[in-house]
Design a protein around this motif. Structure first.
Motif, PDB file in Angstrom:
ATOM      1  N   PHE A 174      -6.423  -6.750  -0.928  1.00  0.00           N
ATOM      2  CA  PHE A 174      -6.402  -5.508  -1.626  1.00  0.00           C
ATOM      3  C   PHE A 174      -7.534  -5.091  -2.193  1.00  0.00           C
ATOM      4  CE2 PHE A 174      -1.883  -6.648  -1.223  1.00  0.00           C
ATOM      5  CZ  PHE A 174      -1.469  -5.458  -0.834  1.00  0.00           C
ATOM      6  N   GLU A 192       0.944   4.118  -2.766  1.00  0.00           N
ATOM      7  CA  GLU A 192       0.517   5.365  -2.696  1.00  0.00           C
ATOM      8  C   GLU A 192       1.742   6.475  -2.922  1.00  0.00           C
ATOM      9  OE1 GLU A 192      -0.945   5.887   1.376  1.00  0.00           O
ATOM     10  OE2 GLU A 192      -2.306   4.192   1.012  1.00  0.00           O
ATOM     11  N   LEU A 244       0.985  -1.286   0.058  1.00  0.00           N
ATOM     12  CA  LEU A 244       0.089   0.081   0.073  1.00  0.00           C
ATOM     13  C   LEU A 244       0.908   1.155  -0.030  1.00  0.00           C
ATOM     14  CD1 LEU A 244      -2.823  -1.006   2.491  1.00  0.00           C
ATOM     15  CD2 LEU A 244      -3.170  -0.686   0.154  1.00  0.00           C
TER      16      LEU A 244
END
Length: 741
Positions: A739, A714, A710
């Motif tokens: 996810f 990001e 993650l």
């Protein structure tokens, strides 16, 4: 009245060991009240009859409880300080009562060694009955080692050594009639069996030393008897340990009884043989007196060489005993005691003169420890005294008991029949020496044994008025002051006993109202016990979790946590537990503050590090002010980095892992929470570092992988995220689904 008092004291002496050796204070309160009641009766009688001077020769012992009274006002552990004061008031009262009773009647004095011996015999038989499976005393065995009524092998082994030496020396008295001789000779074998089966390495070293001291104090003829009695009883004892390996209880008992009988007959024969006039030439010749010890020193050296090189004698020993002897060198427990000693010396600097109150070690050792060992006792009673009542108190204690033993030594030197005095001295010395490396004196029974021996020695045949050495007009004031102290502590002893009763009632009921009532009663009667406070706090937490009077019960928990921290502000464990209680009722900020205080006191509390990180994460989630968002996350990372640095320093210590009974580590839970914090701070590199440091079978690997993926996504690093996902997909098939959620 003297017989009335003696009978009660004898019953206490004989039966109190079965209260777990009076180690736990809750088992001691009833005994204390009985002793206090007897002393009040005696004191009032002596006042009325104007016979207070009858205890004048030993009045100086009354100063000892006052050292604990002084330290009470500076107590790090108020409950421990109170219990120590109660114990020492009881010990002194017991001693004065026994001294008075025995000094009034010669028959009582003559019964002292008999009662002492009977107590030891039954403790040994009780242990053997547990070995045979006929009794089931809790924790009579610790890792297959005999622990007996003390539930601790080292102290049990020490006590068996004391009774063995006492019996051995008392056998040498010339005036022994046949029943008396049998009383001391018959149990030698079972004392030695129990001593060996305790496998106490410390006592394997201490017993030969004190035995040798006894040899030095004897006249030549008695030295010969002493050595022969020892040889026969030790060989018989080793044979007995071999017999115990057979799973045939009845047959084992018969064999041991037969061996004991044979030993008695052999010792009787030796006694008659040694009384032959042809041995009179040895007499008191000083040269002959040192030949025996010199020869024994040579034999001891040869034995040590044999054991060191696993020679003939070593090969004849039972396998368990061989292993125990071999483990004496390089023992981690021996090295750990060195650490205890070093840390204890540092602790005494906290309050060097008057101490930090009873049981301070248990509250403070985590703050001073060099390595993360787990030990509620310092394993050195003299340093514990220095911690509890200061060096001044320890000096006072040494002076008082030193004075008493000076009197006994003086009696020994002026007596023609002095073996009883030697029995007292070497038995006492065994307790005192072994207490340099263990916590024997934490058992109330051990103190009663020591005081019983002391009274027997002080009231020996040679009447050397001890009072003349301490002739003072102030002795009355000391005894009056002690009586006043006894009345006060008697009140508290009763309160604490009834508080424990209420606590037991609370534990044994499922009715919430009754439980709350009894716990409140217990806390009111004894506000110093953290056990009662924790139980009360946990009850209110349960009520909060059931949505019952949430606000009021939450306030109750906050109040209890506050009492706990006021009770022992330097006890990291108590601060941690209080913080957990606050966390359970949603008082996260207050909990965080306590965890920080605990960490300031304790470098090795893995659970405390985890809790501190956890609540800081929660505080960040609760934060509604955008400008303050992230402050708690930085604090959480600071705690985690402190843990990592401390652990790195710990790993550099070559003996660290051998003394890590607290299991200090950078735990997987701490790593997982740190990874979550780093994710919130967008620190991808730190998350990857944590992932690389996890074992492949760790339960948190999957969670950290998710956080790393993650974080990479990001940060716009989609290819790297895909590579990480692909690398772990085979190991965690459901990873992709997480996810999608």
């Amino acid at each position: 009245m003297n017989w009335f008092i003696f009978i009660f004291l004898a019953l206490i002496f004989i039966f109190s060991p079965y209260q777990k050796g009076l180690y736990f204070d809750t088992d001691f309160y009833g005994v204390q009240l009985l002793v206090f009641g007897l002393f009040i009766m005696l004191f009032l009688t002596l006042i009325i009859k104007k016979e207070l001077s009858s205890i004048k020769p030993v009045w100086v012992i009354v100063v000892l409880p006052f050292f604990y009274l002084i330290s009470l006002f500076n107590a790090e552990n108020p409950m421990g300080a109170w219990n120590s004061l109660l114990r020492w008031t009881c010990y002194v009262a017991f001693f004065l009562l026994l001294y008075w009773a025995a000094s009034r009647d010669k028959k009582i004095h003559q019964l002292l060694p008999v009662v002492f011996q009977i107590t030891g015999i039954w403790i040994a038989i009780h242990m053997l009955f547990n070995q045979f499976g006929w009794l089931e005393y809790p924790t009579a065995f610790i890792f297959d080692r005999f622990a007996g009524v003390f539930q601790y092998p080292n102290t049990f082994g020490m006590i068996m050594g004391v009774f063995y030496l006492f019996s051995l020396m008392m056998l040498l008295q010339s005036r022994n009639n046949l029943p008396t001789f049998i009383l001391y000779a018959a149990p030698l074998v079972i004392f030695m069996i129990c001593f060996i089966e305790s496998y106490s390495r410390g006592m394997f070293l201490v017993l030969p030393v004190t035995w040798f001291v006894g040899l030095l104090l004897l006249r030549p003829l008695k030295q010969i008897q002493y050595v022969l009695y020892t040889f026969i009883s030790v060989v018989a004892g080793v044979m007995g340990t071999v017999i115990l390996k057979q799973d045939t209880p009845v047959a084992n008992l018969i064999y041991i009884t037969i061996i004991s009988g044979i030993v008695v007959l052999l010792l009787i024969f030796i006694k008659k043989w040694i009384s032959n006039p042809k041995f009179d030439k040895f007499g008191d010749n000083r040269l002959y007196r040192f030949i025996g010890p010199a020869v024994m020193m040579v034999f001891a050296l040869l034995l040590l060489l044999d054991l060191g090189f696993k020679g003939l004698v070593y090969q004849q020993m039972p396998t368990d005993l061989q292993e125990r002897i071999s483990s004496m060198t390089g023992s981690t427990s021996a090295r750990e005691r060195v650490l205890f000693t070093q840390d204890a010396f540092e602790m005494t600097k906290e309050s060097p003169l008057f101490g930090s109150g009873g049981d301070s070690w248990a509250s403070l050792y985590r703050t001073y420890q060099q390595l993360p060992y787990q030990a509620n006792k310092a394993h050195n009673e003299y340093l514990e005294f220095a911690i509890d009542i200061g060096w001044l108190g320890l000096a006072g204690m040494i002076a008082v008991f030193g004075f008493f033993y000076f009197i006994i030594v003086k009696k020994y030197r002026h007596s023609d029949e002095n073996t009883a005095f030697i029995a007292v001295m070497i038995s006492s010395l065994t307790i005192l020496l072994h207490s340099l490396i263990d916590f024997n004196l934490s058992f109330g029974t051990v103190w009663l044994l020591l005081l019983w021996l002391l009274v027997y020695g002080l009231l020996g045949e040679e009447n050397l008025g001890a009072g003349k050495l301490i002739d003072t007009k102030f002795y009355k004031y000391g005894i009056y002051a002690f009586f006043g102290l006894l009345l006060v502590v008697g009140f508290f002893s009763y309160r604490f006993m009834t508080a424990e009763h209420d606590y037991r009632l609370a534990i044994n009921t499922n009715n919430i109202s009754e439980k709350e009532f009894h716990l409140n009663e217990a806390v009111d009667k004894n506000p110093y016990s953290h056990r009662y406070l924790f139980a009360s706090g946990n009850l209110y937490i349960q009520l909060v979790n059931r949505d019952i009077n949430v606000e009021a019960n939450s306030q109750n928990v906050i109040g209890i946590a506050g009492k706990l921290t006021e009770l022992e502000p330097n006890n990291s464990f108590l601060l941690y537990q209080a913080g957990l209680m606050l966390e359970d009722v949603g008082e996260t900020a207050m909990a965080s503050s306590l965890f920080e205080k605990a960490l300031d006191l304790d470098d090795f509390g893995t659970d405390i590090y985890e809790a501190a990180i956890r609540v800081k994460l929660e505080l960040d989630r609760e934060q509604t002010d955008p400008s303050a968002k992230g402050n708690h996350l930085n604090d959480a990372i600071a705690v985690y980095e402190q843990l990592v640095i401390t652990y790195a320093d710990f790993e550099k210590n070559p003996i660290g892992n051998e003394h890590n009974s607290r299991k200090f580590q950078v735990s997987d839970d701490a790593k997982s929470m740190a990874a979550e914090v780093y994710y919130m701070l967008a620190d991808t590199v730190a998350i990857e570092t944590i992932l690389m440091g996890l074992e492949s079978d760790s339960d948190v690997v999957e969670d950290v992988v998710v956080l790393l993926v993650l974080s990479l996504q990001e940060a716009g690093k989609f290819e790297e995220a895909a590579d990480v996902l692909e690398a772990y997909q085979a190991v965690y098939p459901d990873l992709a689904e997480r996810f999608m959620e």
